[in-house]
Design a protein around this motif. Structure first.
Motif, short mmCIF file in Angstrom:
data_model
loop_
_atom_site.label_atom_id
_atom_site.label_comp_id
_atom_site.label_asym_id
_atom_site.label_seq_id
_atom_site.Cartn_x
_atom_site.Cartn_y
_atom_site.Cartn_z
N THR A 124 0.84 -1.17 0.04
CA THR A 124 -0.07 -0.07 0.15
C THR A 124 0.98 1.22 -0.04
N PRO A 125 0.59 2.34 -0.71
CA PRO A 125 1.34 3.52 -0.58
C PRO A 125 1.90 4.08 0.75
N LYS A 126 3.36 4.18 0.82
CA LYS A 126 3.78 4.97 2.02
C LYS A 126 2.81 6.04 2.53
N VAL A 147 -3.38 14.14 -0.60
CA VAL A 147 -4.07 14.34 0.69
C VAL A 147 -5.44 14.03 0.62
N LYS A 148 -5.65 13.18 1.42
CA LYS A 148 -7.22 12.83 1.47
C LYS A 148 -7.75 12.76 2.93
N PRO A 149 -9.00 12.71 2.90
CA PRO A 149 -9.61 12.40 4.38
C PRO A 149 -9.51 11.20 5.06
N PHE A 151 -11.35 9.21 6.91
CA PHE A 151 -12.60 8.45 6.91
C PHE A 151 -13.56 8.93 6.17
N GLU A 152 -13.32 9.02 4.84
CA GLU A 152 -14.49 9.38 3.79
C GLU A 152 -14.36 8.25 2.70
N GLY A 153 -15.39 8.30 1.61
CA GLY A 153 -15.36 7.58 0.60
C GLY A 153 -15.98 8.29 -0.62
N SER A 154 -16.14 7.72 -1.57
CA SER A 154 -16.53 8.33 -2.91
C SER A 154 -15.96 9.64 -3.34
N SER A 155 -14.67 9.64 -3.19
CA SER A 155 -13.57 10.75 -3.63
C SER A 155 -13.86 11.97 -2.95
N LYS A 156 -14.54 11.75 -1.51
CA LYS A 156 -14.95 12.86 -0.82
C LYS A 156 -13.74 13.85 -0.53
N GLY A 157 -13.65 15.18 -0.74
CA GLY A 157 -12.09 15.87 -0.51
C GLY A 157 -11.36 15.92 -1.56
N LEU A 158 -11.64 15.15 -2.65
CA LEU A 158 -10.31 15.04 -3.58
C LEU A 158 -10.91 16.10 -4.86
N SER A 159 -9.70 16.77 -4.91
CA SER A 159 -10.00 17.80 -6.44
C SER A 159 -8.65 17.91 -6.67
N GLU A 188 -0.36 10.36 1.57
CA GLU A 188 0.34 9.44 0.78
C GLU A 188 1.05 9.59 -0.42
N GLU A 189 2.20 8.78 -0.81
CA GLU A 189 2.82 8.88 -1.80
C GLU A 189 2.17 8.78 -3.04
N PHE A 190 2.10 9.90 -4.02
CA PHE A 190 1.34 9.80 -5.22
C PHE A 190 1.68 8.64 -6.28
N ILE A 191 0.69 7.86 -6.74
CA ILE A 191 1.60 6.68 -7.23
C ILE A 191 0.78 7.07 -8.92
N SER A 192 1.87 7.60 -9.55
CA SER A 192 1.46 7.86 -10.88
C SER A 192 1.74 6.31 -11.83
N SER A 194 -1.21 3.46 -13.67
CA SER A 194 -2.63 2.99 -13.99
C SER A 194 -3.49 2.82 -12.68
N GLU A 195 -4.92 2.65 -13.11
CA GLU A 195 -5.62 2.18 -11.96
C GLU A 195 -6.69 1.29 -12.38
N TYR A 196 -7.28 0.51 -11.13
CA TYR A 196 -7.64 -0.78 -11.39
C TYR A 196 -8.83 -1.03 -9.93
N LYS A 226 -3.03 12.63 -13.38
CA LYS A 226 -4.67 12.38 -13.10
C LYS A 226 -5.17 11.28 -12.25
N PHE A 227 -6.21 11.62 -11.30
CA PHE A 227 -6.82 10.79 -10.60
C PHE A 227 -8.30 11.03 -10.40
N TYR A 228 -8.92 10.34 -9.53
CA TYR A 228 -10.58 10.21 -9.40
C TYR A 228 -11.01 11.20 -8.56
N PHE A 275 -6.72 -0.30 -6.76
CA PHE A 275 -5.52 -0.56 -6.71
C PHE A 275 -5.17 0.69 -7.78
N ARG A 276 -3.72 0.91 -7.64
CA ARG A 276 -2.82 1.36 -8.49
C ARG A 276 -1.61 0.43 -8.76
N ILE A 277 -0.87 0.95 -9.83
CA ILE A 277 0.22 0.27 -10.41
C ILE A 277 1.19 1.26 -11.00
N1 LIG Z 1 -1.57 7.26 -3.46
C1 LIG Z 1 -2.42 7.49 -4.47
N2 LIG Z 1 -1.75 7.86 -5.58
C2 LIG Z 1 -2.44 8.22 -6.72
N3 LIG Z 1 -3.96 8.38 -6.85
C3 LIG Z 1 -4.43 8.11 -5.53
C4 LIG Z 1 -3.68 7.59 -4.55
N4 LIG Z 1 -4.62 7.51 -3.56
C5 LIG Z 1 -5.76 8.02 -3.77
N5 LIG Z 1 -5.74 8.27 -5.35
C6 LIG Z 1 -6.75 8.62 -6.30
O1 LIG Z 1 -7.97 9.06 -5.46
C7 LIG Z 1 -8.94 8.14 -5.87
C8 LIG Z 1 -9.91 7.91 -4.33
O2 LIG Z 1 -8.84 7.50 -3.30
P1 LIG Z 1 -9.44 6.09 -2.53
O3 LIG Z 1 -8.28 5.99 -1.81
O4 LIG Z 1 -9.71 5.19 -3.51
O5 LIG Z 1 -10.51 6.62 -1.70
P2 LIG Z 1 -12.10 6.87 -1.87
O6 LIG Z 1 -12.47 6.15 -3.03
O7 LIG Z 1 -12.72 6.20 -0.75
O8 LIG Z 1 -12.61 8.24 -1.94
C9 LIG Z 1 -8.41 7.03 -6.33
O9 LIG Z 1 -9.32 6.16 -6.83
C10 LIG Z 1 -7.44 7.63 -7.02
O10 LIG Z 1 -7.96 7.92 -8.29
#
Ligand SMILES: Nc1ncnc2c1ncn2[C@@H]1O[C@H](COP(=O)(O)OP(=O)(O)O)[C@@H](O)[C@H]1O
Ligand SMILES: [Mg+2]
Length: 330
Positions: A124-126, A147-149, A151-159, A188-192, A194-196, A226-228, A275-277
């Motif tokens: 899992t990412p550092k 930077v993520k919250p 304890f949230e889901g559904s990409s809350k707090g992500l821009s 977390e370290e940003f994993i550049s 692909s995503e699955y 790019k990310f979700y 996942f990310r790879i």
């Molecule tokens: N360490 C990371 N490196 C790169 N992208 C990330 C990382 N953590 C999250 N993301 C991106 O943010 C999205 C949402 O993060 P995730 O940890 O799955 O939380 P949630 O889906 O509960 O909001 C992921 O689907 C991914 O696109």
């Protein structure tokens, strides 16, 4: 007749408070999702009964008149919110579909989950936790970070601002999370790369791990920066691709890691592992969702289409897993 009750939270029931961010109800379901789940369950020959959210459940808990509850309630407040419905049902000995309170609370908290992954040697990412922009240790982490919250889901707090490249951006984003979501930030370290995401149905030795679904953003599979984000979820810039464009050996590795993660947190009946790879081909588990979206726009439907099966047959497998666990015959 066998009656399946449904517990859920609707986007339309959420009353926004003044200090709420615009994504406050993001995890909740559209009424149309509850309609399709009910239709699917009825097409399988069961009766359905809509119980509603935790307040409705509390009012009626001694007279539910159901044989089992299909729970997709996200709960209303706090980091234990997803456990509240399951714990009430458990207290009253009412069987329910899906994970129990412990797994739901554990996995909503991404930091607790990462600690379990580390103990189980699941990559899992550092990361580090930041309680405020003045109170964190960066350890050996390297920019860019995300930077993520906690304890949230559904990409809350992500821009787009969640991916940070220097200390000033990092502090700004930690402050935003702490202030807006009233909880620590997970950095977390940003994993550049692909995503699955991998869907799973079943329990213990009877697990069905589905082929990985790949995330395409802005028409690209190589995601780079790019990310979700929360805004992308509602745009056509995000697509689910099944089967994922990967070779068989990588596919098997992802599916095996998904299975190990599901079992490590004792997920029940259904779930989904993200996942990310990275560009060197290293795999990382981001999180596990024991309450993944069952919307027909989402991953379970993408998989059903690929396998040439139907949405109701996926719901059938989920219910059958629960019935088997309880030794119930419908
Ligand atoms: N360490 C990371 N490196 C790169 N992208 C990330 C990382 N953590 C999250 N993301 C991106 O943010 C999205 C949402 O993060 P995730 O940890 O799955 O939380 P949630 O889906 O509960 O909001 C992921 O689907 C991914 O696109
Ligand atoms: Mg996710």
């Amino acid at each position: 007749m066998f009656i399946v009750g449904l517990t859920f939270d609707l986007k339309t029931d959420y009353i926004f408070k003044e200090e709420d961010p615009p994504d406050a109800n993001a995890e909740f379901d559209h009424p149309s999702t509850i309609d399709v789940i009910c239709e699917a369950i009825e097409s399988l020959g069961y009766k359905t009964k809509r119980i509603g959210n935790i307040r409705n459940l509390l009012e009626n808990i001694d007279n539910l008149g159901v044989d089992i509850v299909f729970n997709i309630s996200e709960g209303l407040t706090g980091r234990n919110r997803e456990s509240q419905v399951p714990i009430l049902l458990e207290m009253k000995n009412i069987p329910f579909v899906g994970s129990d309170g412990l797994t739901l609370a554990l996995t909503l908290d991404k930091i607790m989950t990462k600690k379990i992954m580390i103990a189980e040697k699941i990559p899992t990412p550092k990361f580090f936790e930041a309680k405020s922009s003045e109170n964190y240790e960066m350890d050996s982490l390297k920019y860019p970070l995300i930077v993520k919250p906690r304890f949230e889901g559904s990409s809350k707090g992500l821009s787009d601002k969640s991916r940070v490249e220097n200390e000033a951006q990092l502090k700004e984003q930690i402050d935003f999370i702490v202030k807006t979501y009233k909880q620590p930030a997970l950095v977390e370290e940003f994993i550049s790369g692909s995503e699955y995401t991998v869907a799973i149905i079943g329990n213990d030795e009877n697990l069905e791990v589905f082929p990985p679904v790949q995330i395409k953003i802005d028409g690209r599979l190589k995601l780079g920066d790019k990310f979700y984000t929360f805004n992308r979820i509602f745009s056509d810039r995000l697509e689910y691709i099944c089967p994922a464009k990967i070779n068989a050996s990588l596919r098997d590795k992802i599916m095996d890691l998904a299975r190990r993660t599901y079992l490590a947190v004792e997920c029940r009946d259904f779930g989904r592992v993200d996942f990310r790879i990275d560009e060197e081909g290293r795999l990382y588990v981001l999180e596990i969702n024991p309450l993944p979206s069952l919307s027909t726009e989402d991953v379970f439907m993408t998989i059903a289409r690929y396998l040439g099966t139907t949405y109701s047959s996926m719901i059938d497998k989920i219910i059958k897993s629960a019935l088997k666990r309880y030794n119930l015959v419908a």
